[in-house]
Design an enzyme around this catalytic site. Structure first.
Site, mmCIF file in Angstrom:
data_model
loop_
_atom_site.group_PDB
_atom_site.id
_atom_site.type_symbol
_atom_site.label_atom_id
_atom_site.label_comp_id
_atom_site.label_asym_id
_atom_site.label_seq_id
_atom_site.Cartn_x
_atom_site.Cartn_y
_atom_site.Cartn_z
ATOM 1 N N ARG A 1 -19.657 8.734 20.178
ATOM 2 C CA ARG A 1 -19.291 9.002 21.380
ATOM 3 C C ARG A 1 -17.802 9.074 21.058
ATOM 4 O O ARG A 1 -16.951 8.315 20.938
ATOM 5 C CB ARG A 1 -19.368 7.950 22.378
ATOM 6 C CG ARG A 1 -18.722 8.006 23.688
ATOM 7 C CD ARG A 1 -18.854 7.256 24.801
ATOM 8 N NE ARG A 1 -18.794 6.119 24.600
ATOM 9 C CZ ARG A 1 -17.791 4.911 24.325
ATOM 10 N NH1 ARG A 1 -16.766 5.511 24.670
ATOM 11 N NH2 ARG A 1 -18.102 3.860 24.358
ATOM 12 N N TYR B 1 -10.562 -1.158 22.843
ATOM 13 C CA TYR B 1 -11.578 -1.802 21.978
ATOM 14 C C TYR B 1 -11.863 -0.923 20.414
ATOM 15 O O TYR B 1 -12.704 -1.563 19.854
ATOM 16 C CB TYR B 1 -12.704 -1.835 22.992
ATOM 17 C CG TYR B 1 -13.425 -0.724 23.362
ATOM 18 C CD1 TYR B 1 -14.339 0.140 22.476
ATOM 19 C CD2 TYR B 1 -13.037 -0.365 24.667
ATOM 20 C CE1 TYR B 1 -14.903 1.231 23.289
ATOM 21 C CE2 TYR B 1 -13.815 0.613 25.201
ATOM 22 C CZ TYR B 1 -14.629 1.480 24.527
ATOM 23 O OH TYR B 1 -15.260 2.430 25.140
ATOM 24 N N HIS C 1 -16.369 6.092 27.425
ATOM 25 C CA HIS C 1 -17.568 5.875 28.070
ATOM 26 C C HIS C 1 -17.809 6.628 29.182
ATOM 27 O O HIS C 1 -18.731 7.289 29.200
ATOM 28 C CB HIS C 1 -17.773 4.295 28.255
ATOM 29 C CG HIS C 1 -18.977 4.045 28.955
ATOM 30 N ND1 HIS C 1 -20.254 4.149 28.410
ATOM 31 C CD2 HIS C 1 -19.242 3.515 30.454
ATOM 32 C CE1 HIS C 1 -21.375 3.792 29.461
ATOM 33 N NE2 HIS C 1 -20.620 3.520 30.436
HETATM 34 C C1 LIG Z 1 -29.334 -2.343 34.343
HETATM 35 C C2 LIG Z 1 -27.854 -2.060 34.128
HETATM 36 N N1 LIG Z 1 -26.963 -2.949 33.597
HETATM 37 C C3 LIG Z 1 -25.706 -2.540 33.348
HETATM 38 C C4 LIG Z 1 -25.141 -1.065 33.580
HETATM 39 C C5 LIG Z 1 -23.650 -1.034 33.345
HETATM 40 N N2 LIG Z 1 -23.643 0.037 32.142
HETATM 41 C C6 LIG Z 1 -23.503 1.068 32.672
HETATM 42 S S1 LIG Z 1 -23.343 2.200 31.177
HETATM 43 C C7 LIG Z 1 -23.251 0.661 30.194
HETATM 44 C C8 LIG Z 1 -23.687 0.705 28.648
HETATM 45 C C9 LIG Z 1 -24.727 1.669 28.034
HETATM 46 O O1 LIG Z 1 -24.758 1.774 26.790
HETATM 47 P P1 LIG Z 1 -25.886 2.730 25.938
HETATM 48 O O2 LIG Z 1 -26.887 2.200 26.240
HETATM 49 O O3 LIG Z 1 -25.504 2.313 24.325
HETATM 50 O O4 LIG Z 1 -25.696 4.270 26.252
HETATM 51 P P2 LIG Z 1 -24.167 5.083 26.211
HETATM 52 O O5 LIG Z 1 -23.341 4.836 27.584
HETATM 53 O O6 LIG Z 1 -23.300 4.590 25.002
HETATM 54 O O7 LIG Z 1 -24.646 6.396 26.145
HETATM 55 C C10 LIG Z 1 -23.712 -0.748 30.864
HETATM 56 C C11 LIG Z 1 -23.826 -2.036 30.332
HETATM 57 C C12 LIG Z 1 -25.979 -0.325 34.251
HETATM 58 N N3 LIG Z 1 -25.820 0.650 34.360
HETATM 59 N N4 LIG Z 1 -27.533 -0.618 34.372
#
Ligand SMILES: Cc1ncc(C[n+]2csc(CCOP(=O)(O)OP(=O)(O)O)c2C)c(N)n1
Length: 383
Positions: A270, A283, A274
């Site tokens: 990415r 980080y 985020h």
């Molecule tokens: C069930 C849940 N827990 C926590 C969150 C908060 N949250 C939003 S994005 C994220 C990280 C997701 O990372 P990843 O699965 O690697 O996807 P990326 O954003 O890197 O595409 C988190 C923990 C959420 N949206 N839903």
């Protein structure tokens, strides 16, 4: 270099970071799958990735101007998204998470509609049946279960292994490395395996779950989880659009023919934050970002096009003009998006009429009418 320690070993790669074709004994079968791609096909992949990048830039600018509440960029992940989506058959069904803008580009979901959710106006923005694309899901991993349930339905409808390429249907679910730590994704993998669903689990390992590196999600490469569930898996260079296309085509072939699910781990990065609420400088290192910038998926395909004499200046100017027009359209039309009527929230809750929904709809209409009547009475009283 990677932020997560799982590294780039064992990736299927057809284009190296300089855009040169890679020919090894191991990738011979995958090379066969891209051998028939024409210059037009390659330019089409480039165009989809370039327009996805432009969509990201404009949406980010709109968020900074207060026109969107939040935005999650796909920048850096265009090859994984466009390559995999280009392999889909029209009847295949996609369950995205929230940054699959490259998949939306390929499936033809209107760019303005894609931003309704991020403007806070709508829970979705498009009709899933029109594009065979479910709405974006912000709850991490939950849609993996929806995808597996949908795939079980497809199977029970007799749309798998018919041998008819226009009928056989697969379901693809996109999720991130962080999502693999969620129960939902693991439950979906169990159900998919034991039911032999026509499904592709497309994991974009962009190495960060907000500020958590993949080492905080797993002790082994994420693709290694597949065999534990009884699901074949493959690691692919997620910045190589040809490799992403080829491995997805293989997985879809398995799903369509009744061969069951596949887990694909696309190892990518990415490049942006985020979301627009995040500051990645807190980080991760500048060196890591610079390393991945040199592996940009769009530059890589451009290099191939140039090396093979398929780059055409007039065509490239056309893509640039299209990107300009897309930017202009987003700037004008997103600002003009009106709020939907409150009654819209009662639509599409169930496929058929439902007593509780009808009751709530009537209550809301009555309430809004009462408010209007009160306003009218007050206006009358002050005359
Ligand atoms: C069930 C849940 N827990 C926590 C969150 C908060 N949250 C939003 S994005 C994220 C990280 C997701 O990372 P990843 O699965 O690697 O996807 P990326 O954003 O890197 O595409 C988190 C923990 C959420 N949206 N839903």
């Amino acid at each position: 270099m990677s932020g997560d320690g799982t590294g780039e070993a064992g990736l299927v790669q057809l284009l190296d970071p300089d855009g040169a074709r890679v020919a090894t004994t191991e990738n011979a079968a995958y090379r066969g799958r891209v051998a028939t791609l024409t210059g037009d096909d390659l330019r089409g992949l480039y165009r989809d990735m370039a327009l996805t990048r432009r969509f990201d830039d404009e949406a980010t600018a709109l968020q900074r101007q207060g026109e969107l509440a939040l935005f999650a960029q796909a920048t850096g992940q265009e090859a994984a998204q466009v390559g995999s989506a280009r392999a889909l058959a029209p009847q295949d069904y996609v369950f995205p998470s929230y940054r699959e803008h490259g998949v939306m580009q390929v499936r033809g979901v209107d760019p303005v509609d894609r931003l309704r959710l991020f403007r806070g106006q709508d829970h979705g923005g498009w009709d899933p049946a029109e594009h065979n694309v479910h709405l974006y899901t912000l709850v991490i991993g939950s849609h993996a279960l929806h995808a597996t349930g949908y795939a079980m339905g497809v199977q029970r409808d007799g749309l798998v292994g018919t041998g008819d390429a226009a009928l056989d249907t697969a379901v693809v679910v996109y999720f991130g490395d962080g999502a693999t730590a969620q129960g939902d994704v693991n439950e979906a993998l169990v159900f998919a395996a034991v039911n032999n669903t026509p499904q592709v689990f497309f994991l974009q390992n962009n190495q960060w779950a907000i500020s958590e590196p993949t080492t905080r999600q797993a002790r082994v490469p994420l693709a290694d989880r597949g065999p534990g569930f009884g699901i074949p898996s493959v690691r692919v260079d997620g910045n190589d659009v040809l490799a992403c296309y080829a491995v997805t085509l293989e997985a879809l072939e398995r799903a369509h023919s009744g061969g069951g699910p596949t887990l694909i781990e696309a190892f990518t990065y990415r490049m942006g934050a985020h979301t627009t609420s995040d500051d990645p400088t807190r980080y991760r290192s500048r060196e890591e970002e610079a390393y991945w910038r040199r592996r940009d998926p769009i530059d890589r395909l451009a290099a191939l096009l140039r090396a093979e004499g398929e780059w055409d200046e007039a065509w490239a100017a056309g893509v640039e003009a299209e990107a300009e027009a897309l930017g202009e359209r987003l700037r004008v039309e997103v600002r003009a998006l009106g709020a939907p009527p409150t009654s819209a929230m009662f639509e599409h809750v169930y496929a058929t009429a439902h007593a509780t929904v009808e009751h709530d709809r009537a209550w809301q209409a009555e309430y809004e009418q009462a408010m209007q009547d009160d306003d009218a009475t007050l206006t009358e009283a002050t005359r």
